[in-house]
Design a protein around this motif. Sequence first.
Motif, PDB file in Angstrom:
ATOM      1  N   ALA A  16       4.020  -1.011 -12.402  1.00 28.89           N
ATOM      2  CA  ALA A  16       2.568  -1.211 -12.339  1.00 28.89           C
ATOM      3  C   ALA A  16       2.010  -0.754 -10.996  1.00 28.89           C
ATOM      4  CB  ALA A  16       2.229  -2.679 -12.599  1.00 28.89           C
ATOM      5  N   MET A  17       2.703  -1.074  -9.926  1.00 24.20           N
ATOM      6  CA  MET A  17       2.242  -0.650  -8.595  1.00 24.20           C
ATOM      7  C   MET A  17       2.130   0.862  -8.502  1.00 24.20           C
ATOM      8  SD  MET A  17       4.246  -3.067  -5.938  1.00 24.20           S
ATOM      9  CE  MET A  17       4.085  -4.835  -6.051  1.00 24.20           C
ATOM     10  N   LEU A  18       3.154   1.539  -8.954  1.00 29.23           N
ATOM     11  CA  LEU A  18       3.115   3.005  -8.905  1.00 29.23           C
ATOM     12  C   LEU A  18       1.957   3.555  -9.729  1.00 29.23           C
ATOM     13  CD1 LEU A  18       6.864   4.067  -9.031  1.00 29.23           C
ATOM     14  CD2 LEU A  18       5.329   4.008  -7.067  1.00 29.23           C
ATOM     15  N   LYS A  19       1.736   2.993 -10.906  1.00 29.39           N
ATOM     16  CA  LYS A  19       0.626   3.442 -11.755  1.00 29.39           C
ATOM     17  C   LYS A  19      -0.717   3.197 -11.064  1.00 29.39           C
ATOM     18  CE  LYS A  19       3.072   5.107 -14.927  1.00 29.39           C
ATOM     19  NZ  LYS A  19       3.295   6.535 -14.801  1.00 29.39           N
ATOM     20  N   ILE A  20      -0.866   2.046 -10.443  1.00 31.07           N
ATOM     21  CA  ILE A  20      -2.107   1.728  -9.730  1.00 31.07           C
ATOM     22  C   ILE A  20      -2.346   2.743  -8.620  1.00 31.07           C
ATOM     23  CG2 ILE A  20      -3.182   0.037  -8.174  1.00 31.07           C
ATOM     24  CD1 ILE A  20      -1.685  -2.139  -9.941  1.00 31.07           C
ATOM     25  N   PHE A  21      -1.321   3.021  -7.831  1.00 30.89           N
ATOM     26  CA  PHE A  21      -1.472   3.966  -6.718  1.00 30.89           C
ATOM     27  C   PHE A  21      -1.690   5.392  -7.210  1.00 30.89           C
ATOM     28  CE2 PHE A  21       1.155   0.862  -3.962  1.00 30.89           C
ATOM     29  CZ  PHE A  21       0.005   0.173  -3.592  1.00 30.89           C
ATOM     30  N   HIS A  22      -0.980   5.807  -8.247  1.00 32.33           N
ATOM     31  CA  HIS A  22      -1.178   7.162  -8.796  1.00 32.33           C
ATOM     32  C   HIS A  22      -2.587   7.314  -9.375  1.00 32.33           C
ATOM     33  CE1 HIS A  22       2.691   9.055  -8.199  1.00 32.33           C
ATOM     34  NE2 HIS A  22       3.293   7.958  -8.633  1.00 32.33           N
ATOM     35  N   ILE A  66      -6.615   1.095  -0.219  1.00 31.49           N
ATOM     36  CA  ILE A  66      -6.193   0.340  -1.405  1.00 31.49           C
ATOM     37  C   ILE A  66      -4.949  -0.482  -1.059  1.00 31.49           C
ATOM     38  CG2 ILE A  66      -4.854   2.297  -2.305  1.00 31.49           C
ATOM     39  CD1 ILE A  66      -5.527   1.165  -5.157  1.00 31.49           C
ATOM     40  N   VAL A  67      -4.946  -1.710  -1.521  1.00 32.16           N
ATOM     41  CA  VAL A  67      -3.790  -2.586  -1.359  1.00 32.16           C
ATOM     42  C   VAL A  67      -3.600  -3.398  -2.630  1.00 32.16           C
ATOM     43  CG1 VAL A  67      -3.903  -2.801   1.160  1.00 32.16           C
ATOM     44  CG2 VAL A  67      -5.156  -4.400  -0.271  1.00 32.16           C
ATOM     45  N   ILE A  68      -2.383  -3.859  -2.789  1.00 35.13           N
ATOM     46  CA  ILE A  68      -2.053  -4.757  -3.896  1.00 35.13           C
ATOM     47  C   ILE A  68      -1.635  -6.089  -3.298  1.00 35.13           C
ATOM     48  CG2 ILE A  68      -0.461  -5.229  -5.799  1.00 35.13           C
ATOM     49  CD1 ILE A  68      -0.333  -2.162  -6.222  1.00 35.13           C
ATOM     50  N   GLU A  69      -2.262  -7.140  -3.761  1.00 32.79           N
ATOM     51  CA  GLU A  69      -1.869  -8.505  -3.416  1.00 32.79           C
ATOM     52  C   GLU A  69      -1.043  -9.014  -4.591  1.00 32.79           C
ATOM     53  OE1 GLU A  69      -1.480 -12.141  -1.482  1.00 32.79           O
ATOM     54  OE2 GLU A  69      -2.314 -10.294  -0.647  1.00 32.79           O
ATOM     55  N   ARG A  70       0.252  -9.289  -4.356  1.00 32.24           N
ATOM     56  CA  ARG A  70       1.152  -9.708  -5.423  1.00 32.24           C
ATOM     57  C   ARG A  70       1.356 -11.214  -5.388  1.00 32.24           C
ATOM     58  NH1 ARG A  70       6.642 -10.964  -6.289  1.00 32.24           N
ATOM     59  NH2 ARG A  70       6.975 -10.919  -4.043  1.00 32.24           N
ATOM     60  N   LYS A  71       1.248 -11.818  -6.541  1.00 32.47           N
ATOM     61  CA  LYS A  71       1.584 -13.225  -6.707  1.00 32.47           C
ATOM     62  C   LYS A  71       2.689 -13.303  -7.749  1.00 32.47           C
ATOM     63  CE  LYS A  71      -1.149 -14.623  -3.658  1.00 32.47           C
ATOM     64  NZ  LYS A  71      -0.500 -14.925  -2.384  1.00 32.47           N
ATOM     65  N   ASN A  72       3.747 -14.068  -7.455  1.00 28.59           N
ATOM     66  CA  ASN A  72       4.893 -14.086  -8.366  1.00 28.59           C
ATOM     67  C   ASN A  72       4.697 -14.984  -9.577  1.00 28.59           C
ATOM     68  OD1 ASN A  72       5.521 -16.746  -7.644  1.00 28.59           O
ATOM     69  ND2 ASN A  72       6.992 -16.124  -6.087  1.00 28.59           N
ATOM     70  N   SER A  76       0.874  -1.169   0.000  1.00 23.44           N
ATOM     71  CA  SER A  76       0.000   0.000   0.000  1.00 23.44           C
ATOM     72  C   SER A  76       0.914   1.222   0.000  1.00 23.44           C
ATOM     73  CB  SER A  76      -0.963  -0.007   1.192  1.00 23.44           C
ATOM     74  OG  SER A  76      -1.976   0.976   0.993  1.00 23.44           O
ATOM     75  N   PHE A  77       0.402   2.378   0.425  1.00 25.69           N
ATOM     76  CA  PHE A  77       1.253   3.555   0.377  1.00 25.69           C
ATOM     77  C   PHE A  77       0.776   4.655   1.312  1.00 25.69           C
ATOM     78  CE2 PHE A  77      -2.080   4.540  -2.578  1.00 25.69           C
ATOM     79  CZ  PHE A  77      -2.189   5.931  -2.612  1.00 25.69           C
ATOM     80  N   ILE A  78       1.687   5.586   1.544  1.00 28.07           N
ATOM     81  CA  ILE A  78       1.422   6.829   2.263  1.00 28.07           C
ATOM     82  C   ILE A  78       1.756   7.950   1.287  1.00 28.07           C
ATOM     83  CG2 ILE A  78       2.188   8.338   4.146  1.00 28.07           C
ATOM     84  CD1 ILE A  78       2.965   5.767   5.687  1.00 28.07           C
ATOM     85  N   ASP A  79       0.927   8.980   1.270  1.00 30.49           N
ATOM     86  CA  ASP A  79       1.207  10.136   0.418  1.00 30.49           C
ATOM     87  C   ASP A  79       0.805  11.399   1.170  1.00 30.49           C
ATOM     88  OD1 ASP A  79       2.125  11.059  -2.215  1.00 30.49           O
ATOM     89  OD2 ASP A  79       0.074  11.800  -2.438  1.00 30.49           O
ATOM     90  N   HIS A  80       1.720  12.344   1.249  1.00 27.42           N
ATOM     91  CA  HIS A  80       1.470  13.603   1.964  1.00 27.42           C
ATOM     92  C   HIS A  80       0.882  13.348   3.350  1.00 27.42           C
ATOM     93  CE1 HIS A  80       1.643  14.978  -2.271  1.00 27.42           C
ATOM     94  NE2 HIS A  80       2.370  15.928  -1.718  1.00 27.42           N
ATOM     95  N   ASN A  81       1.509  12.453   4.087  1.00 23.42           N
ATOM     96  CA  ASN A  81       1.128  12.103   5.455  1.00 23.42           C
ATOM     97  C   ASN A  81      -0.234  11.441   5.584  1.00 23.42           C
ATOM     98  OD1 ASN A  81       3.553  13.046   6.600  1.00 23.42           O
ATOM     99  ND2 ASN A  81       2.775  15.144   6.528  1.00 23.42           N
TER     100      ASN A  81
END
Length: 162
Positions: free
Chosen positions: A148-154, A50-56, A38-43
């Motif tokens: 991809a993660m960054l794009k999803i979060f943005h 939102i979360v990402i569940e990653r499977k390799n 997941s992420f933090i943005d501007h505190n």
Amino acid sequence: MIILIDSREKENSHILNYMAVNKISVKRKQALKFGDYSFIDHNTDYRNLIVIERKNSLDELALNLTSGKKDNPVNRRERFKNEFKRAKEVGAKMVLLIENATQEDIKEHNYRSKLHPNAFIGSLNSWYNKGYIDNIFFCQDKNDAGWAMLKIFHNFLKELTK
């Protein structure tokens, strides 16, 4: 933006490398209630939104979509589904990110599990229709997972400001 990585997440050096090269801060060993990233943005902490569940791989995902051996009391499918249910209960978006695979790989049974492609797709569609999964992303090359993660979060942030 600071990427949060769940304490149980393993073998993600390709993601850590991508974040380092692109000067994205990372906090490892975070206790996420569900999901891997997941992420933090501007505190503002978005881990319950939102979360990402990653499977390799499809192999790892198929393992989580099956019940396990009959002599094993641990039902992997139920444990996996419960993680998605917990996200839904708090209204979090759950994105499934599958590395080293395409949807075509499911169709062509390009994975080791005996899980039939129709059952594989059927499970994913069922979970999507029930609202457990909000989106599914395939990264044929695992080195694209960080991007991809960054794009999803943005994109999530962009939708919040509309």
